[in-house]
Each structure stands twice: as C-alpha cells, then as structure tokens.
Design a protein around this motif. Sequence first.
Motif, PDB file in Angstrom:
ATOM      1  N   TYR A  11      -4.347  -6.119  -5.733  1.00 40.53           N
ATOM      2  CA  TYR A  11      -5.396  -6.921  -6.377  1.00 40.53           C
ATOM      3  C   TYR A  11      -6.633  -6.084  -6.730  1.00 40.53           C
ATOM      4  O   TYR A  11      -6.554  -5.191  -7.575  1.00 40.53           O
ATOM      5  N   LYS A  12      -7.783  -6.307  -6.077  1.00 43.80           N
ATOM      6  CA  LYS A  12      -9.035  -5.637  -6.439  1.00 43.80           C
ATOM      7  C   LYS A  12      -9.375  -4.476  -5.502  1.00 43.80           C
ATOM      8  O   LYS A  12     -10.521  -4.032  -5.462  1.00 43.80           O
ATOM      9  N   ASN A  13      -8.407  -3.989  -4.752  1.00 51.09           N
ATOM     10  CA  ASN A  13      -8.680  -2.913  -3.800  1.00 51.09           C
ATOM     11  C   ASN A  13      -9.309  -1.710  -4.479  1.00 51.09           C
ATOM     12  O   ASN A  13      -8.904  -1.320  -5.568  1.00 51.09           O
ATOM     13  N   SER A  14     -10.305  -1.130  -3.788  1.00 49.13           N
ATOM     14  CA  SER A  14     -11.022   0.024  -4.337  1.00 49.13           C
ATOM     15  C   SER A  14     -11.239   1.060  -3.242  1.00 49.13           C
ATOM     16  O   SER A  14     -11.473   0.698  -2.084  1.00 49.13           O
ATOM     17  N   PRO A  15     -11.187   2.362  -3.579  1.00 50.00           N
ATOM     18  CA  PRO A  15     -11.456   3.397  -2.564  1.00 50.00           C
ATOM     19  C   PRO A  15     -12.897   3.391  -2.075  1.00 50.00           C
ATOM     20  O   PRO A  15     -13.204   4.054  -1.080  1.00 50.00           O
ATOM     21  N   PHE A  16     -13.779   2.672  -2.752  1.00 46.44           N
ATOM     22  CA  PHE A  16     -15.166   2.561  -2.289  1.00 46.44           C
ATOM     23  C   PHE A  16     -15.321   1.525  -1.175  1.00 46.44           C
ATOM     24  O   PHE A  16     -16.408   1.381  -0.619  1.00 46.44           O
ATOM     25  N   ASP A  17     -14.266   0.803  -0.870  1.00 45.37           N
ATOM     26  CA  ASP A  17     -14.284  -0.165   0.219  1.00 45.37           C
ATOM     27  C   ASP A  17     -14.016   0.579   1.528  1.00 45.37           C
ATOM     28  O   ASP A  17     -12.922   1.103   1.744  1.00 45.37           O
ATOM     29  N   ALA A  18     -15.016   0.635   2.407  1.00 41.10           N
ATOM     30  CA  ALA A  18     -14.902   1.414   3.649  1.00 41.10           C
ATOM     31  C   ALA A  18     -13.821   0.879   4.581  1.00 41.10           C
ATOM     32  O   ALA A  18     -13.312   1.615   5.433  1.00 41.10           O
ATOM     33  N   THR A  19     -13.435  -0.387   4.428  1.00 43.23           N
ATOM     34  CA  THR A  19     -12.434  -0.987   5.317  1.00 43.23           C
ATOM     35  C   THR A  19     -11.002  -0.612   4.918  1.00 43.23           C
ATOM     36  O   THR A  19     -10.064  -0.936   5.648  1.00 43.23           O
ATOM     37  N   LEU A  20     -10.836   0.036   3.764  1.00 47.45           N
ATOM     38  CA  LEU A  20      -9.486   0.334   3.264  1.00 47.45           C
ATOM     39  C   LEU A  20      -9.105   1.809   3.408  1.00 47.45           C
ATOM     40  O   LEU A  20      -8.243   2.305   2.688  1.00 47.45           O
ATOM     41  N   ALA A  67      -4.960   6.052   2.687  1.00 52.14           N
ATOM     42  CA  ALA A  67      -4.319   7.222   3.305  1.00 52.14           C
ATOM     43  C   ALA A  67      -2.794   7.093   3.211  1.00 52.14           C
ATOM     44  O   ALA A  67      -2.097   8.071   2.911  1.00 52.14           O
ATOM     45  N   LYS A  68      -2.268   5.906   3.450  1.00 48.82           N
ATOM     46  CA  LYS A  68      -0.821   5.678   3.353  1.00 48.82           C
ATOM     47  C   LYS A  68      -0.343   5.807   1.909  1.00 48.82           C
ATOM     48  O   LYS A  68       0.710   6.388   1.645  1.00 48.82           O
ATOM     49  N   ARG A  69      -1.116   5.266   0.966  1.00 49.05           N
ATOM     50  CA  ARG A  69      -0.744   5.378  -0.457  1.00 49.05           C
ATOM     51  C   ARG A  69      -0.755   6.833  -0.907  1.00 49.05           C
ATOM     52  O   ARG A  69       0.136   7.283  -1.629  1.00 49.05           O
ATOM     53  N   ASP A  70      -1.769   7.585  -0.479  1.00 49.69           N
ATOM     54  CA  ASP A  70      -1.859   8.994  -0.852  1.00 49.69           C
ATOM     55  C   ASP A  70      -0.647   9.761  -0.356  1.00 49.69           C
ATOM     56  O   ASP A  70      -0.107  10.627  -1.058  1.00 49.69           O
ATOM     57  N   LYS A  71      -0.202   9.446   0.851  1.00 47.70           N
ATOM     58  CA  LYS A  71       0.968  10.122   1.421  1.00 47.70           C
ATOM     59  C   LYS A  71       2.214   9.857   0.575  1.00 47.70           C
ATOM     60  O   LYS A  71       2.973  10.771   0.249  1.00 47.70           O
ATOM     61  N   LYS A  72       2.419   8.600   0.199  1.00 47.74           N
ATOM     62  CA  LYS A  72       3.600   8.245  -0.602  1.00 47.74           C
ATOM     63  C   LYS A  72       3.559   8.911  -1.970  1.00 47.74           C
ATOM     64  O   LYS A  72       4.572   9.431  -2.458  1.00 47.74           O
ATOM     65  N   ILE A  73       2.399   8.907  -2.608  1.00 51.56           N
ATOM     66  CA  ILE A  73       2.263   9.515  -3.939  1.00 51.56           C
ATOM     67  C   ILE A  73       2.482  11.024  -3.864  1.00 51.56           C
ATOM     68  O   ILE A  73       3.146  11.616  -4.719  1.00 51.56           O
ATOM     69  N   PHE A  74       1.943  11.657  -2.817  1.00 55.23           N
ATOM     70  CA  PHE A  74       2.114  13.103  -2.659  1.00 55.23           C
ATOM     71  C   PHE A  74       3.583  13.450  -2.455  1.00 55.23           C
ATOM     72  O   PHE A  74       4.100  14.390  -3.057  1.00 55.23           O
ATOM     73  N   ASP A  75       4.264  12.695  -1.599  1.00 57.42           N
ATOM     74  CA  ASP A  75       5.681  12.959  -1.326  1.00 57.42           C
ATOM     75  C   ASP A  75       6.536  12.782  -2.570  1.00 57.42           C
ATOM     76  O   ASP A  75       7.531  13.487  -2.762  1.00 57.42           O
ATOM     77  N   ARG A  76       6.149  11.834  -3.427  1.00 60.62           N
ATOM     78  CA  ARG A  76       6.912  11.613  -4.660  1.00 60.62           C
ATOM     79  C   ARG A  76       6.730  12.755  -5.654  1.00 60.62           C
ATOM     80  O   ARG A  76       7.676  13.142  -6.350  1.00 60.62           O
ATOM     81  N   ASP A  77       5.526  13.308  -5.718  1.00 64.58           N
ATOM     82  CA  ASP A  77       5.193  14.252  -6.784  1.00 64.58           C
ATOM     83  C   ASP A  77       5.337  15.726  -6.413  1.00 64.58           C
ATOM     84  O   ASP A  77       5.091  16.596  -7.247  1.00 64.58           O
ATOM     85  N   ASN A  78       5.743  16.033  -5.165  1.00 61.02           N
ATOM     86  CA  ASN A  78       5.755  17.431  -4.739  1.00 61.02           C
ATOM     87  C   ASN A  78       7.090  17.843  -4.135  1.00 61.02           C
ATOM     88  O   ASN A  78       7.901  17.007  -3.739  1.00 61.02           O
ATOM     89  N   THR A  79       7.280  19.151  -4.046  1.00 60.12           N
ATOM     90  CA  THR A  79       8.511  19.705  -3.498  1.00 60.12           C
ATOM     91  C   THR A  79       8.553  19.528  -1.978  1.00 60.12           C
ATOM     92  O   THR A  79       7.528  19.246  -1.346  1.00 60.12           O
ATOM     93  N   PHE A  80       9.752  19.756  -1.409  1.00 61.84           N
ATOM     94  CA  PHE A  80       9.919  19.618   0.039  1.00 61.84           C
ATOM     95  C   PHE A  80       9.003  20.570   0.792  1.00 61.84           C
ATOM     96  O   PHE A  80       8.406  20.212   1.811  1.00 61.84           O
TER      97      PHE A  80
END
Length: 604
Positions: free
Chosen positions: A476-485, A490-503
């Motif tokens: 929905y309206k989630n934003s990285p400027f929201d301190a509670t998120l 961090a979990k989303r960044d991990k998934k995106i990094f694993d998808r886009d990079n080598t082993f």
Amino acid sequence: MKTYLQEGKSAVSPRVANWNSINWRKVERYVRKLQQRIYRAEQLNQTRKVRKLQRLLLRSKANLLLSIRKVTQENKGKKTAGIDGYISNTPQERVDLFNKLKEYSINHIKVNPARRTYIPKKNGKLRPLGIPVIVDRVYQNVFKNALEPQWEAKFEPISYGFRPKRSTHDAVADLFIKLNKTSKKEWIFEGDFKGCFDNLNHSYIMECIESFPSKNIISKWLKAGYIDENVFHETETGTPQGGIISPLLANIALHGMEEKIGVRYFYPKRDGAQVYPDSVGVVRYADDFVIVCPTKEDAEGMYEKLQTYLDKRGLELEKDKTKVVHINEGFDFLGFNFRHFPTKDGLSLFIKPSHDSVKKAKLRIKELFEFYKGREVGQLIRKLNPVLRGIANYWSPTVAKKIYRDIDSYILERTLIYLKHRHHRKGIRWIRAKYFKPDHTGVSKDKWLLTDPEDHTNQLIRMSWTKIERHVKVKYKNSPFDATLKEYYAKRDKKIFDRDNTFSRRKLAKKNKYKCRVCTNSLVGDEPLEVNHIVPKIIGGRDTYENFELLHKSCHKQHHALLEWYGNGKQLPKVQSFLMRNNVDVESKKAVNELLKAFKRFKY
C-alpha cells in the motif's frame, strides 16, 4: 584520526579539511532522522512542524555534505558538466566545493540555465535533457531531501516511478493483482502524457508546494531556461529532464489521478487496502499509466474524466499511445506484455517480456559481439555476463523461460559467428574443443559453455539458469521514511539483492547482513558495488571469502584512502611491528583471523 562531524546536535564542524575523514554514518543518521520526523509530522497534519523541520534540513551542513557526495560520487552523470564546464571528481575538489557552498544563504542561491543535450528515444525521436551546473545539482538534492519525505506521506499507492524503494516490478505486480482471473476488470485504458516533463504547468507546481520554505528557489529552477548551441531559451513550462529535483516535481504535479477517476478502496483486516471489484483501478509509473475498468463504457469515459485533470496541469494525452483495448487482445506496459491466455482452468493472465523488449535485448547482444570482434574471448565474456544477468533478472518475475531459451540459442549463433571470424581457417570441431567446456562449478549440466581458454572459471552464463520467481509488491503506502518499517525494508532489500546478484556476491552480502560495513547502509540501491580485501594483501591478506567483503564504490574508495593515511601515519606499521614482535606468521590461518577481527573494527 580527527573526524569532522561533531557529537552534538550540530551537523558538521565549521570547516572540512579531509573528505575521507568525514564520519558518514553520523551524517546520514542525522539527515535520515530529520526526514523521518518530517514524514511523521505530515502524517499527523502538523503543518507548522513540517515547515520548521524542512527549514532545519535545508540549512543542515550534513544535508549539504550528503548532496555533494550524491552528485559528485554516486550519480551516473557525475562526470557530465553544465554550462560552466565544472565537475568535481577529486576529494579535495569536493572539500573546496563544500567550504564554498556552506557560506551561502539558502535563500540567495544564484540559479544558472541548464545545458541542453539530446538522447535517442525508442521511436527514433530525440529526448531533450537539461544538464544543470554542479552547484545547482547539489542544491537541488538538498531541496529534494527536504521535500520528498513530506510528499511520500501524501502520494497515492498506485504511483511507482522515481520513488524510493519502488520499482517497475512493483507496478507490474500491482497490475497482475488488478487483472488476474478473479478480477472483473477486463477493459484497459492505456495512457501516455504528451511531452509530460516539457509541458507541466509551473503555476500548478508552485501551488502544490505553497507551504514549502524557500519555494522561490524552486520557481527559479523551473524558469532558469536552457542553452542550446550557445543560444539561450526561456522555459515557461515543464521541468528539465536531467535535473535532480525534476522527477519529484513531476510526481507532485501528477498526484491526484486516483481521486479524479473515482477509485474506491475497501480495507480488509490483513491485506491492507484493496480496490472494489466494480471500481476502476490505475497504475502509474512516472508519465506512463494504465487504467483498468469493468466495462468498455467505463474505459472510453476516461477521456472525459481526465480532461480537467490534464487541463489543470497543462498536459494532453499522446494520441498515438492512448487507446482502449480488451485484456484478451493484450497491451504493453514498462517493457512487458499483459494478456489473458486460455488454460485448463479457463483464462489466465500471462505477463511476458514484450516483443520490442526482446528485440532490443538481442540488438544489445549483437552490438557487443560486433564490438569485441578480434579481441580476446575472456574480454567478451566479462562484458556480456553482466548484461545477460541484468536482462534475465529484470524479466525473472514474468513468464520468460521460453524467451530465455530463445535468447540462449541466439547467443550460441552469434558465438559461432564470432569464433569462426576469429579462426576462419579452423573447423567447427577444433573450435568446440578449444572454447566450449562443461560448467566448472558442476551446478549446471551444460557441457557446451563458451569458456576463456586462459581461465576456465570465466564462462558465459545462460539466461535459462535464471529462476522465475513472482515479485511481491510493496505494501500500500509503505515508505522508507517510516521509522517503524525498518525491518520490513531490510527483508525486501535482502530478497531484491538475492534476485539480482550472483551466488558469490550473495554469500559476501550475507556475511555483513546485506549492509555496507563503511556506511552501514543497505547494499541494495543504484550505487555500484565492489569487492574489497578486508586485510590488505600487502600485510598478508588472502584471496579468500573470509577476507572479502562488498562495499559501495564510494565507500571502497574511502576505505582505501583511510588505509593509505593510516599506513603513511602509524596504523599499518603498528600492525606489522606487532606481527614481527610476536613472531606471527601472516600466512597462518590464525593470524589472518586476528587481522580480520582487527580490521572489521576499523572506525570511519
């Protein structure tokens, strides 16, 4: 070693003398906390507090430092000059720039015209870009850092272009939800604004940011004009493409489409907001948008509904790109084709790379083979692998396996042509024996991979190895400027990094919990990453996973600059004398582990 960021509330000391000695962790933490407070205050409708915090951030030396770093080190256009021909590439030039700009009052910034240049578009036309001077780019980033958190609290959830932590994959995933087989929305209104960035109404933009402090400077940037072939041109409308703040201003101007076309939401307990089945829905990525409707009449009625929205912003629809289609006919959006296909269970929505995207990918591959004709095979493989991996990762959330195999076959054809040109007197059997080997890792069963004869670990990858995995869109309206998120992103960044990079890169990132050790920020982003030796090879560091780490490119440079400073001063000689005094063999595993512990505690 002296640092130039103070412990107290003030952001930076009066004068910076060494760019690499700045404590970037504290600088970024200071700016991030102010942005989070602006975001929260806007959510609570505390207008006066928002304005007060924005004024504080505009005057912040930490914000100025971050903006100089962003413009001169991280952005792709860092080596492109404006009309004054000035660029800032060395640490000392950045220090001089900061010490010069921090003396200026934010309300008395001198604005310069942009330098006009042109880049080709898909349809063969030219896209005009306005390149501001370095000083204007820095100040635009300062203003963007203060303005963006306020509007992130306002922006519609269907807007994905040029917004932090939102991507084309999020827009595609949103459309998939709105158009899957359980949805009643089958008619599509494809829209595209004609010359969006060039025609936006300045008065409307200024009306939107009326409460922003120092808004008169933004007005000056909008009306600064541009110089094309040494001739000055005024700008009465539009935001220059190429300006740091332009995409944000465009998003602010385009805000409000949902309300205008009548999108209605309901709020389930678990899944957040969802569009009613009988309501229209919209997905927008910058100036490209798609409206999904239950009936053909609703879709055709969008021309009239959007008219006042367009008039207010000084825009009109591109006739060639705006049309109404049924989902069974299919349509293209952001390089993907959306269409219902018959299956055993009835009609299902398939998202595939569009015909134009596949054609463009093959053309890019062909150009690389042509460019590296006559050069070493290893050079071609090292250049081609990142391109193939990038294309495959971009298509990975879609139905692309068949297209992967098609491109792999195309690459094999181009490879044989390339090798035959290189060894025109040799037969195909000789070429196969010399250049094609099995996968050296043993993970794949492929036995005919293009291999560098001088380094058998350097092999051309196959796109068909890429795993197809559905992308989960941002909530929905989630934003990285929201301190509670913080944990959510961090979990989303991990998934995106694993998808886009080598082993190998995933393995290195996992060691440091997907964060850069120098700046402690996420490794996911636009800035390039580089592999660093934690213990320098000069004092015994080895080429092993234990001694490797991933750093941002700018952080890597800072790390080596500091090591050089310590080496010329006292730190490295201390390490070396300690090893000699204790008769420690730097080749031993125990010694390397001790060095690793010491250098991981290295303070920036």
